[in-house]
Write a protein that holds these residues in place. Structure first.
Motif, PDB file in Angstrom:
ATOM      1  N   ILE A  69      -2.788   6.748  -0.142  1.00 55.69           N
ATOM      2  CA  ILE A  69      -2.071   5.466  -0.210  1.00 55.69           C
ATOM      3  C   ILE A  69      -0.729   5.660  -0.887  1.00 55.69           C
ATOM      4  O   ILE A  69       0.309   5.250  -0.370  1.00 55.69           O
ATOM      5  N   GLU A  90      -3.111  -2.515  -2.129  1.00 49.75           N
ATOM      6  CA  GLU A  90      -4.495  -2.899  -2.466  1.00 49.75           C
ATOM      7  C   GLU A  90      -4.417  -3.866  -3.639  1.00 49.75           C
ATOM      8  O   GLU A  90      -3.322  -4.085  -4.194  1.00 49.75           O
ATOM      9  N   GLY A  91      -5.554  -4.460  -4.025  1.00 50.06           N
ATOM     10  CA  GLY A  91      -5.499  -5.521  -5.021  1.00 50.06           C
ATOM     11  C   GLY A  91      -5.874  -5.139  -6.436  1.00 50.06           C
ATOM     12  O   GLY A  91      -5.479  -5.821  -7.391  1.00 50.06           O
ATOM     13  N   TYR A 115     -10.124 -12.351  -4.974  1.00 53.77           N
ATOM     14  CA  TYR A 115      -8.829 -12.617  -4.329  1.00 53.77           C
ATOM     15  C   TYR A 115      -8.978 -12.479  -2.823  1.00 53.77           C
ATOM     16  O   TYR A 115      -9.866 -11.767  -2.330  1.00 53.77           O
ATOM     17  N   ARG A 121       0.018  -1.235   4.146  1.00 52.77           N
ATOM     18  CA  ARG A 121      -0.063   0.229   4.130  1.00 52.77           C
ATOM     19  C   ARG A 121       0.635   0.755   5.373  1.00 52.77           C
ATOM     20  O   ARG A 121       0.311   0.320   6.491  1.00 52.77           O
ATOM     21  N   GLY A 128      -8.358  -1.455  14.494  1.00 53.12           N
ATOM     22  CA  GLY A 128      -8.940  -1.660  13.167  1.00 53.12           C
ATOM     23  C   GLY A 128      -8.069  -1.171  12.020  1.00 53.12           C
ATOM     24  O   GLY A 128      -8.478  -1.237  10.863  1.00 53.12           O
ATOM     25  N   HIS A 133      -2.882  -5.706   6.435  1.00 50.71           N
ATOM     26  CA  HIS A 133      -4.247  -6.168   6.653  1.00 50.71           C
ATOM     27  C   HIS A 133      -4.601  -7.119   5.513  1.00 50.71           C
ATOM     28  O   HIS A 133      -3.820  -7.276   4.563  1.00 50.71           O
ATOM     29  N   ARG A 266     -14.193   8.080  -2.671  1.00 55.27           N
ATOM     30  CA  ARG A 266     -13.332   7.069  -2.077  1.00 55.27           C
ATOM     31  C   ARG A 266     -11.875   7.531  -2.120  1.00 55.27           C
ATOM     32  O   ARG A 266     -11.504   8.407  -2.876  1.00 55.27           O
ATOM     33  N   LEU A 268      -9.244   6.259  -3.270  1.00 49.48           N
ATOM     34  CA  LEU A 268      -8.380   5.892  -4.392  1.00 49.48           C
ATOM     35  C   LEU A 268      -8.874   6.672  -5.618  1.00 49.48           C
ATOM     36  O   LEU A 268     -10.063   6.910  -5.759  1.00 49.48           O
ATOM     37  N   TYR A 271     -11.790   5.844  -9.326  1.00 53.21           N
ATOM     38  CA  TYR A 271     -13.237   5.613  -9.426  1.00 53.21           C
ATOM     39  C   TYR A 271     -13.947   6.569 -10.368  1.00 53.21           C
ATOM     40  O   TYR A 271     -13.548   7.725 -10.518  1.00 53.21           O
ATOM     41  N   ILE A 289     -16.048  -1.171   6.621  1.00 52.47           N
ATOM     42  CA  ILE A 289     -15.750  -2.611   6.584  1.00 52.47           C
ATOM     43  C   ILE A 289     -15.413  -3.031   5.149  1.00 52.47           C
ATOM     44  O   ILE A 289     -14.677  -3.987   4.920  1.00 52.47           O
ATOM     45  N   GLY A 290     -15.936  -2.286   4.188  1.00 48.56           N
ATOM     46  CA  GLY A 290     -15.636  -2.600   2.788  1.00 48.56           C
ATOM     47  C   GLY A 290     -16.048  -1.456   1.892  1.00 48.56           C
ATOM     48  O   GLY A 290     -16.787  -0.558   2.305  1.00 48.56           O
ATOM     49  N   GLY A 293     -16.337   0.330  -6.157  1.00 45.72           N
ATOM     50  CA  GLY A 293     -17.006   1.155  -7.151  1.00 45.72           C
ATOM     51  C   GLY A 293     -16.503   0.833  -8.542  1.00 45.72           C
ATOM     52  O   GLY A 293     -15.749  -0.117  -8.755  1.00 45.72           O
TER      53      GLY A 293
HETATM   54  P1  HAM Z   1     -10.079   0.438   0.428  1.00 41.17           P
HETATM   55  O1  HAM Z   1     -11.335   1.145   0.887  1.00 41.17           O
HETATM   56  O2  HAM Z   1      -8.831   1.221   0.481  1.00 41.17           O
HETATM   57  O3  HAM Z   1     -10.375  -0.072  -1.033  1.00 41.17           O
HETATM   58  O4  HAM Z   1      -9.881  -0.882   1.273  1.00 41.17           O
HETATM   59  C1  HAM Z   1     -10.903  -1.866   1.344  1.00 41.17           C
HETATM   60  C2  HAM Z   1     -11.139  -2.280   2.785  1.00 41.17           C
HETATM   61  O5  HAM Z   1      -9.919  -2.762   3.360  1.00 41.17           O
HETATM   62  C3  HAM Z   1     -11.560  -1.156   3.738  1.00 41.17           C
HETATM   63  O6  HAM Z   1     -12.951  -0.942   3.669  1.00 41.17           O
HETATM   64  C4  HAM Z   1     -11.150  -1.708   5.080  1.00 41.17           C
HETATM   65  O7  HAM Z   1     -12.131  -2.618   5.570  1.00 41.17           O
HETATM   66  C5  HAM Z   1      -9.901  -2.506   4.747  1.00 41.17           C
HETATM   67  N1  HAM Z   1      -8.686  -1.741   5.092  1.00 41.17           N
HETATM   68  C6  HAM Z   1      -8.063  -0.794   4.361  1.00 41.17           C
HETATM   69  N2  HAM Z   1      -6.953  -0.362   4.984  1.00 41.17           N
HETATM   70  C7  HAM Z   1      -6.869  -1.052   6.143  1.00 41.17           C
HETATM   71  C8  HAM Z   1      -5.936  -1.079   7.235  1.00 41.17           C
HETATM   72  N3  HAM Z   1      -4.865  -0.309   7.249  1.00 41.17           N
HETATM   73  N4  HAM Z   1      -6.170  -1.944   8.258  1.00 41.17           N
HETATM   74  C9  HAM Z   1      -7.257  -2.755   8.253  1.00 41.17           C
HETATM   75  N5  HAM Z   1      -8.158  -2.775   7.250  1.00 41.17           N
HETATM   76  C10 HAM Z   1      -7.974  -1.941   6.218  1.00 41.17           C
HETATM   77  C11 HAM Z   1      -9.462  -0.751  -1.804  1.00 41.17           C
HETATM   78  O8  HAM Z   1      -8.449  -1.227  -1.397  1.00 41.17           O
HETATM   79  C12 HAM Z   1      -9.933  -0.937  -3.224  1.00 41.17           C
HETATM   80  N6  HAM Z   1      -8.915  -1.709  -3.945  1.00 41.17           N
HETATM   81  C13 HAM Z   1     -11.280  -1.638  -3.262  1.00 41.17           C
HETATM   82  C14 HAM Z   1     -11.754  -1.861  -4.658  1.00 41.17           C
HETATM   83  C15 HAM Z   1     -11.654  -2.999  -5.367  1.00 41.17           C
HETATM   84  N7  HAM Z   1     -12.315  -0.959  -5.446  1.00 41.17           N
HETATM   85  C16 HAM Z   1     -12.568  -1.508  -6.621  1.00 41.17           C
HETATM   86  N8  HAM Z   1     -12.168  -2.745  -6.585  1.00 41.17           N
END
Ligand code: HAM
Length: 436
Positions: A69, A90-91, A115, A121, A128, A133, A266, A268, A271, A289-290, A293
């Motif tokens: 990222i 990301e959030g 949120y 990105r 997908g 996003h 993961r 990022l 973790y 999908i999500g 951690g």
């Molecule tokens: P992440 O796995 O990078 O985690 O993103 C979370 C979800 O966002 C992914 O599982 C996917 O469904 C969706 N996603 C990510 N990138 C894209 C994209 N380019 N297009 C469509 N969907 C996408 C995080 O962002 C962490 N902040 C999660 C987290 C929160 N960990 C701890 N707290």
């Protein structure tokens, strides 16, 4: 001049003309957001809204310089004051920044936030995967108990269930504390060093910069080499082990199926201990999908007190796409209760003021302002899927009486125009307003 929409983004429209893209229709977004908000409130999570852009350093520090990222995908720009800003990818980092900056930690206990919003990105667009996003995410700051990890997994699992998603897989692992991860990374490097030249180009770079992420490689040759690699689960400290065992046994108690996946790390860098990812077979190569951690210590990294934290985020596009493929049910989109069809100018004036007054009384009303024939008004009422229509001309205004037509049964009943709002309000209590 090209004004077309940029690559990797899309519009969310009230009526999606292409049936393949019906997951983009705004009614569907509103529905899933409603389910998310309702469930978050049941679980005691409060909404947090942070800005869409932040100082670039926040993400470099928060998400990690070696992550894909930060190293490849950020939308970074200089503002007019020559400061480097980045559209949030990301959030989590932003929530941590807001938590620390607003000193929310002065209140003790677990702080539970959620949120919903866009993330950015710069990735290669494909099915997908978008450059903008939307994520629903939840973060809990100040709780180190394994129950908290399980609560979050249950929260997102419950939301998926309420939305009617099926056949999802929950993959779970522990990446241990910093110390156990250090020892594991050393063992992994020792194991990989004789194979270094056979690894993919990406993994060779990761070998130097972020060894753990090699486990994530989708390259078949890398996967072959990794088949006999040491497992991170063998390197967990007794405390990490107990934490992980409690998480998995609580999930079993709650009847939430999971697969322990020792190679799950993961993308990022923040973790530690529990990591999880939820995948769907309906999504092709972008099957996550999500995910989320634990990220104990991130608050301290960005200048706050050292607090344990855990969270997840789910991609709303992917949720909607899986719902579409699995034909999950959606509520009917909203439609007007009544369409007023004026015939002539005095009636047009009367209908317009009546339409506004009905809306002020909480009744969804539309008016045919086209000035065309009756047929046009009837077509409008049908195309809007209104419950009723009412045709008003000079005679109706003189008599203050008109026929209220129930469109699906095609039955009409005479009502007093002074009583229109009450008659329509009766519609909410009793759909069978009309006589048999
Ligand atoms: P992440 O796995 O990078 O985690 O993103 C979370 C979800 O966002 C992914 O599982 C996917 O469904 C969706 N996603 C990510 N990138 C894209 C994209 N380019 N297009 C469509 N969907 C996408 C995080 O962002 C962490 N902040 C999660 C987290 C929160 N960990 C701890 N707290």
């Amino acid at each position: 001049m090209d004004y077309s929409i940029p690559k990797g983004v899309f519009d969310i429209l009230p009526f999606e003309p292409n049936p393949e893209n019906c997951w983009r229709s705004s009614d569907r977004w509103q529905w899933i957001e409603k389910v998310i908000r309702h469930t978050c409130h049941l679980y005691g999570y409060r909404e947090i809204r942070t800005p869409i852009f932040e100082r670039t350093e926040l993400f470099i520090r928060g998400v990690g310089e070696a992550s894909d990222i930060v190293s490849k995908e950020m939308y970074t720009f200089k503002d007019k004051g020559d400061r480097s800003m980045t559209l949030r990818p990301e959030g989590t980092a932003s929530v941590m920044r807001a938590f620390v900056e607003n000193k929310l930690y002065t209140k003790s206990g677990a702080h539970k936030f959620f949120y919903i919003g866009p993330m950015f990105r710069y990735e290669r667009p494909q099915a997908g995967r978008y450059r903008q996003h939307h994520q629903f995410g939840a973060e809990v700051i100040g709780a180190n108990q394994p129950e908290q990890d399980v609560e979050l997994i249950d929260l997102v699992h419950t939301i998926y269930q309420k939305l009617g998603l099926r056949n999802l897989k929950i993959l779970i692992n522990s990446v241990g504390s910093i110390q156990s991860r250090k020892e594991f990374c050393l063992a992994l490097r020792n194991y990989l060093s004789p194979h270094l030249s056979s690894l993919s180009a990406d993994s060779q770079i990761r070998y130097e910069k972020n060894t753990l992420r090699i486990l994530d490689s989708k390259d078949p040759k890398d996967q072959e080499i990794l088949a006999n690699a040491p497992s991170i689960l063998e390197f967990l400290s007794p405390e990490d082990k107990t934490h992980f065992q409690t998480v998995t046994s609580l999930l079993s108690t709650l009847g939430i199926s999971y697969e322990i996946t020792p190679k799950l790390v993961r993308g990022l860098d923040y973790y530690n201990k529990t990591v999880f990812e939820i995948t769907s077979g309906e999504l092709g190569s972008q099957n996550s999908i999500g995910g989320g951690g634990r990220y104990d210590g991130l608050t301290e990294t960005i200048g706050g007190p050292n607090l344990p934290s855990v969270g997840f985020a789910t991609g709303l596009e992917r949720v909607l796409q899986v719902m579409d493929r699995q034909k999950a049910p959606f509520p009917e989109p909203p439609h007007p209760t009544v369409v007023l069809i004026p015939l002539g100018d005095p009636a047009r004036h009367y209908c317009f003021t009546t339409c506004i007054s009905l809306r002020h009384q909480g009744i969804s009303a539309e008016i045919d302002l086209s000035g065309k024939k009756l047929q046009h008004g009837l077509q409008l009422a049908n195309s809007l899927k209104a419950d009723y229509c009412i045709v008003i001309g000079d005679q109706e205004i003189t008599d203050m009486k008109a026929q209220l037509k129930h469109l699906s049964s095609r039955q009409s009943v005479e009502i007093s125009l002074t009583d229109l709002a009450n008659a329509l309000k009766g519609h909410y209590k009793n759909i069978d307003l009309l006589p048999e």
